[in-house]
Design a protein around this motif. Structure first.
Motif, PDB file in Angstrom:
ATOM      1  N   THR A  53      36.977  40.658  35.197  1.00  0.00           N
ATOM      2  CA  THR A  53      37.351  42.033  35.506  1.00  0.00           C
ATOM      3  C   THR A  53      36.930  42.346  36.932  1.00  0.00           C
ATOM      4  N   LEU A  54      37.876  42.835  37.727  1.00  0.00           N
ATOM      5  CA  LEU A  54      37.629  43.137  39.130  1.00  0.00           C
ATOM      6  C   LEU A  54      37.766  44.622  39.407  1.00  0.00           C
ATOM      7  N   ALA A  55      37.072  45.061  40.431  1.00  0.00           N
ATOM      8  CA  ALA A  55      37.268  46.398  40.979  1.00  0.00           C
ATOM      9  C   ALA A  55      37.756  46.195  42.405  1.00  0.00           C
ATOM     10  N   ASN A  56      38.987  46.576  42.654  1.00  0.00           N
ATOM     11  CA  ASN A  56      39.574  46.498  43.994  1.00  0.00           C
ATOM     12  C   ASN A  56      40.692  47.527  44.068  1.00  0.00           C
ATOM     13  N   GLU A  57      41.560  47.421  45.060  1.00  0.00           N
ATOM     14  CA  GLU A  57      42.603  48.431  45.241  1.00  0.00           C
ATOM     15  C   GLU A  57      43.675  48.407  44.152  1.00  0.00           C
ATOM     16  N   VAL A  58      43.818  47.325  43.423  1.00  0.00           N
ATOM     17  CA  VAL A  58      44.860  47.206  42.400  1.00  0.00           C
ATOM     18  C   VAL A  58      44.670  48.234  41.285  1.00  0.00           C
ATOM     19  N   GLY A  59      43.425  48.481  40.898  1.00  0.00           N
ATOM     20  CA  GLY A  59      43.159  49.384  39.780  1.00  0.00           C
ATOM     21  C   GLY A  59      43.640  50.803  39.968  1.00  0.00           C
TER      22      GLY A  59
END
Length: 122
Positions: A53-59
């Motif tokens: 799980t990532l936190a970046n601009e996509v979310g």
């Protein structure tokens, strides 16, 4: 063993950890500073393919429909990929302030908040 001299400001240095020491206490989150054209996009794609799980601009991309929610959620932006993103954008000041308002990383042990494996920003 002699301690290395840090050139970082003390406020930053105090919040870093030795990456050669494993962390598994659940209170640490990896932060990846994505430098363009240095393989960062490849690394993010690898993490997604591994189901992280990532936190970046996509979310916070409006095309996925989760950007206007007041709560934090993790979702799969692509059907053919096991990775997830959290509905925040940590790549801009405005996005970081919005993430803070939602409670992102305020209490990372709160079971109602999604677990984040990697925070990526440019």
């Amino acid at each position: 063993k002699k301690k290395a001299v840090s050139l970082l400001p003390k406020e930053i240095d105090a919040n870093l950890m030795d990456v050669t020491n494993p962390f598994s206490d659940g209170s640490s989150t990896a932060f990846f500073w994505h430098v363009p054209k240095c393989g960062g996009t490849t690394l993010q794609r690898l993490y997604w393919c591994m189901g992280f799980t990532l936190a970046n601009e996509v979310g916070a991309n409006p095309k996925f429909g989760y950007n206007e929610r007041d709560d934090l959620i993790a979702f799969r932006p692509w059907d053919n990929n096991p990775g997830q993103v959290v509905n925040v954008d940590v790549s801009s000041h405005e996005g970081i302030m919005n993430a803070k308002k939602k409670g992102f990383l305020v209490n990372s042990l709160d079971p109602s908040h999604p677990h984040v494996d990697l925070i990526s920003t440019t």
